[in-house]
Structure formats: C-alpha cells, structure tokens
Design a protein around this motif. Structure first.
Motif, PDB file in Angstrom:
ATOM      1  N   SER A 163       0.823  -1.197   0.000  1.00  0.00           N
ATOM      2  CA  SER A 163       0.000   0.000   0.000  1.00  0.00           C
ATOM      3  C   SER A 163       0.863   1.255   0.000  1.00  0.00           C
ATOM      4  O   SER A 163       1.978   1.270   0.539  1.00  0.00           O
ATOM      5  N   GLN A 190      -1.335   4.273   6.232  1.00  0.00           N
ATOM      6  CA  GLN A 190      -0.832   3.332   5.227  1.00  0.00           C
ATOM      7  C   GLN A 190       0.366   2.556   5.743  1.00  0.00           C
ATOM      8  O   GLN A 190       0.527   1.377   5.453  1.00  0.00           O
ATOM      9  N   HIS A 241      -0.077  -0.917   7.445  1.00  0.00           N
ATOM     10  CA  HIS A 241      -0.448  -2.128   6.707  1.00  0.00           C
ATOM     11  C   HIS A 241       0.627  -3.199   6.852  1.00  0.00           C
ATOM     12  O   HIS A 241       0.354  -4.332   7.203  1.00  0.00           O
TER      13      HIS A 241
END
Length: 433
Positions: free
Chosen positions: A240, A262, A265
């Motif tokens: 990501s 992000q 992730h």
C-alpha cells in the motif's frame, strides 16, 4: 524518534534517491516462483486431494473431505446474526455507498448506422463466474469483500466464488457477514497459491472461474501472475502507498496520522509527504515522533517509515505536481486550499482525495469508490477496480448490401496488399452479390 528519509529537490542526488525510494518488485524471486509453480501443478493434477493436503499443512486444521472446505450457507447466516448491530450497520452502509457508486460505472450496449446502412456497435456482457481472494491470517478484511464483490454483482456476474484462508480453522464473522451482504454465492476456506490454482483450473468441488480478483501475500500475487492467460486477473498488487501533497495549512497531526494509516499495513508500505514548506515538514516530523508511541502497530509503522517513507521538499507547487506524476501513487491526498484547481494537472494517481477533510481512510471503507487501486507506479497505465472489470465487450457489425459493396473494395485492396487472397475474395463475393 522515528527514522524517515528527508529529501529535497534542490539536492544533487535527489533523482537517484527518489528512484531508490520508489523501487519495488511486486513479485518475488525464483525460489518463491518455483514453490508456487509446484503448488499449481499439484492442484491441477490432484484437485481436491491437493487442496486438503495444503490446507492441513499451511492452515493448521484438519478437514476430512473436500466438503469441509466449503463454508455452508447456514454458517454464513449464523455469522451475520452473530456480529453486533453496530458492525452490521456499518457494513451495510458501506455496501450501499459502494453499490451506488458502482451503478454509475456500468457499461451499456450501443450501436449506430453508417452512411451505407451498415450497423456498427458494441455488446456488453458480464463475466459468468469470478473468483474473489480475501486475505486471512494477520488481519481480517471485510472491506475487501465488499469492494471486490459488489462491483461484480452490479456488473451482472452470475456466480461469485470467494476463497479465504482460515488459520487454525478459525472463521471471521465480519468477513462472512460482508460476503452475505455483498451477495457472494459460495465461500471456501482455503488460501494461498493453492486457492488461486483451484480458482483458475477448478477441482472436483470448486468450479473454475473466468477472472480472479482480490489482494494477497507474495505467494498469492505470484500465483495470480502465473495463471494469467488461463484466467483474467485484476492486477498484481504491491504494498500500500500514500502520497500527501500539502501546502502547509493542514493540522500536522492529521497529516502524520494519514501517513501512519498506510504505514501500518505492513513493513513494505510506503508513506510520503510532499510540500514546499520546509517548516511544515519539520512540524509533521515532530507530530510523527509525538504520536508514534501511541499507535498499537507502532513497530510496523516505524519499520515502514524507515524503509520506504519520506518527507520531500519541493521548490514550489509546480515542481510538486511534477513529482506527483512521477511517483504515480496509489493514494494521493491533495491537502491544499483549492484542490479542485490541481486535479486537471494530476495525470497519474489511483485515487485522489481532495481537501483537508478527506482522509484516505474514508476511501478504504465507505466513501464509495473502490479501494482496489494500482500500486507500484502502475497508475501510469491502470485504473481502480470497477464494474467495467467484470464486463466484457463484443463488437457488432452487420453490413447492408450497399455497405458490403462499398467496404469490399477497401478490404480487397488491403487484403491483396498483405498477400491474403482468400480474405480479398471473401469480401469481393459479397461486394459483387
């Protein structure tokens, strides 16, 4: 304190450092490819027996027969009734928004007649059967179920087969509830490269599909690339990514948390902040250091920011926009005063989040547009997953007698120029009728 790269376009080595920052090979080395090829071969040859063997070995539970690999409808209904009312309502609202957005994407048939009365057009047909891979293990992703399944159903796909790994045999009720809400037809408790192989080639129990969509680990990504051609795939996705372009007017805590969203992730996720305001970059760095200790996944965030994160200072807005198009990010936040004025300048981005109040996380769950997006700079030539990925187009041609005569002359000249006499005569026969 978090370690994160600081880059400036004024630095002599900026281009080299940016290129190194963006470098990513989304599918792995020869050793993993060899393992995946062996798994695919075993499933093609052994069918359900191979699926049972791999599930026992990799997922650590003991299905007795192939029937045990399929999650019955009654268990899915039980999951729906077992989640909290708040969770179910959130899934249903997200599903409605995704559905409403997808309705605007449907392709339709069209046709017209040319000057000779020949009909030309396009016929749109949904795929017959689609396979949906849903990750399991480290985390559960009911949002991925909704984002992949609902556009397929809006497109008119007749049958949707979902596979999800169940480590130690544990089923996730939120994932099953999402499958129920999205209208998934059958669910199998298998994962990994073996699940991709089963979807592509079919087994005694599992029907083969026409296309496989959904994210997964490196083995899943490698397997999807390996079976492409036998079936369609959505994409081979990398980690990501988020790129935040900010003019310095947004709360630094908001931006820090957007980067974290992000980075949490996995360790290979990428979070980049781009601004021409050096003082603002310092303020965001201070916010990162202050907020990071409060994060549950701080170890993952720290690793991701250290490996592939960056704060980039440009000379001005124009240069910043050029860098955006160079990076071609999966998620782009335009955290500026008038984002709509910048959108025409953005050529490469998977999804564009406009304005200070539009957190990327809204798009992950419930805004409406799909969260399955091109990564690793593939936004240069790819688009978000949508209804159009589950529809195919057929060209329509119906020549009138006058049209056949007119077109035959052109076709004959071109066919004979290519040395294909049968083509020429086939057209000429109709032209002379």
């Amino acid at each position: 304190m978090a370690e994160i790269s600081r880059l400036s376009t004024a630095d002599r080595d900026f281009e080299q450092r940016l290129e190194a920052l963006l470098a990513w090979e989304s599918v792995s080395d020869a050793e993993i490819q060899e393992r995946v090829d062996a798994i695919i071969k075993a499933v093609r040859e052994g069918g359900d027996a191979a699926l049972l063997d791999y599930t026992r070995r990799f997922d650590r539970w003991q299905p007795r027969t192939a029937a045990d690999l399929e999650i019955p409808a009654a268990r899915i209904e039980q999951a729906r009734n077992g989640v909290s009312a708040v969770e179910r309502a959130a899934l249903e609202l997200a599903a409605k928004r995704i559905h409403d957005y997808a309705e605007h994407q449907k392709l339709t048939d069209w046709s017209f007649h040319d000057d000779h009365g020949t009909l030309l057009g396009q016929k749109v047909t949904p795929l017959d059967r689609v396979g949906l891979y849903v990750p399991g293990g480290k985390a559960a992703y009911p949002s991925s179920v909704l984002m992949n399944a609902i556009p397929a159903k809006v497109a008119g796909v007749a049958e949707l087969i979902m596979v999800v790994p169940t480590p130690a045999g544990e089923l996730n009720d939120l994932v099953l509830t999402a499958a129920h809400i999205a209208g998934v037809d059958r669910v199998f408790a298998i994962g990994g490269a073996q699940a991709v192989a089963a979807l592509a080639y079919g087994t005694e129990r599992m029907p083969a599909v026409d296309k496989i969509v959904g994210p997964g680990n490196i083995y899943v990504a490698t397997a999807k690339r390996a079976v492409f051609g036998q079936v369609g795939i959505d994409m081979v996705a990398g980690p990501s990514e988020i790129l935040v372009l900010c003019d310095g007017g947004t709360d630094p805590d908001w931006i820090a948390m957007d980067l974290f969203s992000q980075a949490e992730h996995d360790e290979d996720a990428q979070a980049i902040l781009l601004s021409w305001d050096g003082e603002f970059l310092d303020r965001v760095m201070a916010a990162i250091d202050r907020l990071l200790p409060t994060m549950e996944r701080r170890d993952v965030i720290t690793a991701a920011l250290g490996r592939r994160g960056a704060l980039i200072r440009s000379r001005n807005l124009e240069e910043a926009v050029r860098i955006v198009n160079r990076i071609a990010p999966e998620h782009l936040e335009l955290s500026v005063e008038h984002p709509e004025t910048l959108v025409p300048e953005i050529r490469h981005a998977g999804a564009i989040f406009m304005g200070r109040y539009t957190a990327e996380a809204l798009g992950d769950y419930c805004a409406g547009p799909n969260h399955v997006l091109p990564t690793s700079r593939t936004a240069r030539f790819s688009s978000p997953l949508g209804v159009y990925d589950f529809q195919k187009r057929s060209s329509l041609i119906m020549a009138s007698a006058q049209g056949a005569e007119a077109l035959a002359r052109t076709a004959s000249v071109l066919a004979r120029g290519e040395g294909l006499t049968a083509h020429a005569r086939s057209a000429e026969y109709r032209g002379n009728a």
